[in-house]
Structures are given as C-alpha cells and as structure tokens.
Design an enzyme around this catalytic site. Structure first.
Site, PDB file in Angstrom:
ATOM      1  N   GLY A 148      -1.759   1.628  10.846  1.00 28.90           N
ATOM      2  CA  GLY A 148      -1.862   2.862  11.601  1.00 28.90           C
ATOM      3  C   GLY A 148      -0.997   3.990  11.084  1.00 28.90           C
ATOM      4  CB  ALA A 178      -7.194  -1.647   8.940  1.00 28.73           C
ATOM      5  CE1 TYR A 179      -8.331   1.752   4.919  1.00 29.97           C
ATOM      6  CE2 TYR A 179      -8.161   4.134   4.774  1.00 29.97           C
ATOM      7  CZ  TYR A 179      -8.878   2.969   4.577  1.00 29.97           C
ATOM      8  OH  TYR A 179     -10.145   3.029   4.017  1.00 29.97           O
ATOM      9  CB  SER A 180      -0.072   1.964   6.124  1.00 29.34           C
ATOM     10  OG  SER A 180      -0.173   1.964   4.723  1.00 29.34           O
TER      11      SER A 180
END
Length: 348
Positions: A65, A61-63
């Site tokens: 992927g 979920a960070y950026s």
C-alpha cells in the site's frame, strides 16, 4: 501526448501512463524495482504531467500500500490534473478477508485505497486477478454500487483469461451493471501471447488494453545482448524471476533487430520497443515505469514519432511465434483464416 479512448468507454487516457510500482520499495519484488520516496515521486510526477502523461497506475499490493500513499502525496494539490488507476484483489495478508473480490472486501479495499491516495474517487479501478471463489455476479454488483456511489468512475480487470473476462462481461450485460472498460495485460516484443485470444476479445467487446511491463521485465532495455554477460549492477535476476520465462534465442533475435533500428532511427532500444506497442490494435495506454528521472525521460521519448511499415515488419518477424492450439489454425490454414481474419499479422 496522444490521448485515446479506453475501449468503448468515454474515458480518454494518455498513450503513455506512469506506473508507480517503484514508489515505496517494500518487500523483495518491489524493493528490487525501486524505492522512490515522496520527494522523488513528486519530481517524477512533475515530469510526467509536463509531458502530458496524466494517468498514474498503482495497486494495494504494491509495497503493502505504500505505493498508493506515495502517489497520493505526489499528486497533492493537482489531483484534478491526473487520472488515478489502481488495483485490488490479490492477497495482502494471511486472513481470509485479506484476499479476493467479494463484496465485503471490495468495499473495504476501495475505502482504504481512497484514504491512502488522499482522494474521494478513483478514475479507473481494476481487479488485480480473477477470484474463482466468488461469483462474478457478486463482484460486479458490488463494483456497480461503488460506481453509482461516485467512488469509482470506471472499472476494469487485470491478468484475466479470456473465458473469465467474457463470463464477467456477459453477466454485466445480463444485469445492466457497469461493464469493464479496461484489461491491464502483459504485452511486449518478447511476450505476444496477448494477441492470441485477449486482443480479439478486447476488439470485439470494446475492452481497451492497458499494457504493463512493456519492456519484458527489463529485458528490452539494451543491456542484454547476444554473447555478453549481464552488466554489473543489473537487477534483472531479481525482477525477471517474477515474470514469464523468455527463450534466449527469441530475446537475442528481437534485441538484434532493435539494435539495428536504433542505429537507423537514432532512438534508444526502449523507445523503439515502446513505440512498436503503441501501434498495436486495442492498446489504449502503455504503462512506463522508472526508478529515476533519467529513465523516465528516456521512456517519454517513445511518443511523437512512428516506426516505418518496414521497421514494424522486421520487429514482427523477429518476435513472432506460432500460436498454440486452438489459435494456430486461424493463422496457418486458409479456411480458418477466411472465417476469422487476424487483427494483426502473425509476424512469422
């Protein structure tokens, strides 16, 4: 660098880990955190490895992927020197199959993470959130298969309530499946809720804490002080809105003590706040994040020294709050406390 066992598992992790949430910089939250590109990430990974920080944490979920992809590129050629920790389970799209921890989604998300990270195994894979719509047996069975296949080495959770974690551990024990070794949690001098239930649970069940946002969503950097406006260029309003609220007086009381201790020790306020966490029971690793090399270098200074017992007590007192029911009787009433001695002082 100090290395600690992760809970009751055989995995040893560094006391400080590096959080790759600043890598990539896509979306409103993560662009406010940072936008570290591959070249910058490689230099920061170099600094971390040189300091003995061998675990790097990310999430799908960070950026969108991009954090995992940049981390994989930065680790290229030295994968064997690093532990990769990542997470999945939060929504990454609008379709039904884009959220949750059902068997089908876990298999596809692990395969996608492996591809982005450029590796054939993940050292520590954590569920980013509890999925109330999927039986814990289905989730644990799928994770156990992924462990047995060699794609995952150890598993954990993040942001679980006590009953959610205990239900999952009981199911794993009943079926002989791989147990969760880690709980990635929010814990800081201005957010000690972890101590009320999750810390005793981790202590009892052998689940180690991997701490995220140890500086209280940027509040414990030394830039916020009583009676002073936020410094120009501060991103606190952009990032802190995503985290738990903090009473102003609590923050100011804690920063006042941190300021005093900084003058006594010659250490920076973030270094002191991180060092306090490193002494807490069940804490296996504290995730440090940085938008630049200067911030990373400062955070690395939290290791290799210790606050005195008196200094810890002053921080405990400034940051302590009376726990809500049903936890408070165990601190406030002798009979309850005799049956359930606290793991750490209440700090009041």
């Amino acid at each position: 660098m100090e290395y600690r066992r992760l809970g009751a598992s055989g995995l040893h992790v560094p006391a400080l880990s590096f959080g790759a949430g600043t890598f990539g910089g896509r979306g409103p939250l993560f662009s406010a955190w940072g936008d570290t590109d591959t070249d910058q990430a490689r230099r920061m990974v170099d600094m971390a490895l040189d300091a003995g920080v061998t675990m790097f944490d990310s999430a799908d979920a960070y950026s969108d992927g991009e954090s995992e992809r940049v981390l994989g590129e930065a680790l290229k050629g030295r994968r064997d020197r690093a532990l990769i920790s990542t997470k999945a389970g939060l929504p990454t799209g609008d379709r039904p199959q884009d959220a949750g921890t059902g068997r089908a989604r876990l298999i596809t998300t692990v395969e996608a993470a492996l591809k982005r990270l450029g590796t054939d195994y993940i050292d520590l894979f954590q569920l980013h959130a509890f999925d109330a719509g999927t039986p814990v047996e289905e989730t644990l069975s799928a994770l156990d298969d992924l462990v047995k296949s060699g794609k995952l080495r150890y598993i954990g959770v993040s942001n679980f309530a006590g009953w959610q974690l205990m239900k999952s551990l009981a199911a794993a024990d009943a079926h002989g499946w791989t147990r969760y070794a880690a709980h990635q949690v929010y814990y800081s001098l201005v957010g000690r809720d972890y101590e009320w239930e999750l810390m005793p649970l981790g202590h009892d069940q052998g689940v180690g804490a991997v701490v995220w946002s140890p500086l209280g969503w940027g509040r414990l950097t030394g830039k916020i002080r009583r009676g002073q406006p936020l410094p120009e260029g501060s991103r606190l309003h952009e990032t802190a809105q995503w985290g738990p609220a903090v009473e102003n007086e609590l923050l100011y009381d804690v920063v006042d003590v941190l300021d005093d201790l900084s003058q006594e020790t010659g250490k920076t306020i973030p270094q002191i706040a991180l060092n306090w966490l490193l002494r807490r029971p069940t804490v296996a690793s504290v995730i440090i994040g940085a938008r630049n090399e200067r911030q990373l270098q400062d955070n690395l200074g939290a290791i290799g020294w210790e606050l005195t017992t008196d200094q810890v007590a002053r921080l405990d007192k400034a940051s302590g709050r009376i726990a809500p029911y049903p936890y408070y009787p165990y601190e406030a009433q002798e009979g309850f406390a005799r049956l359930n001695p606290p793991i750490v002082p209440s700090g009041k």
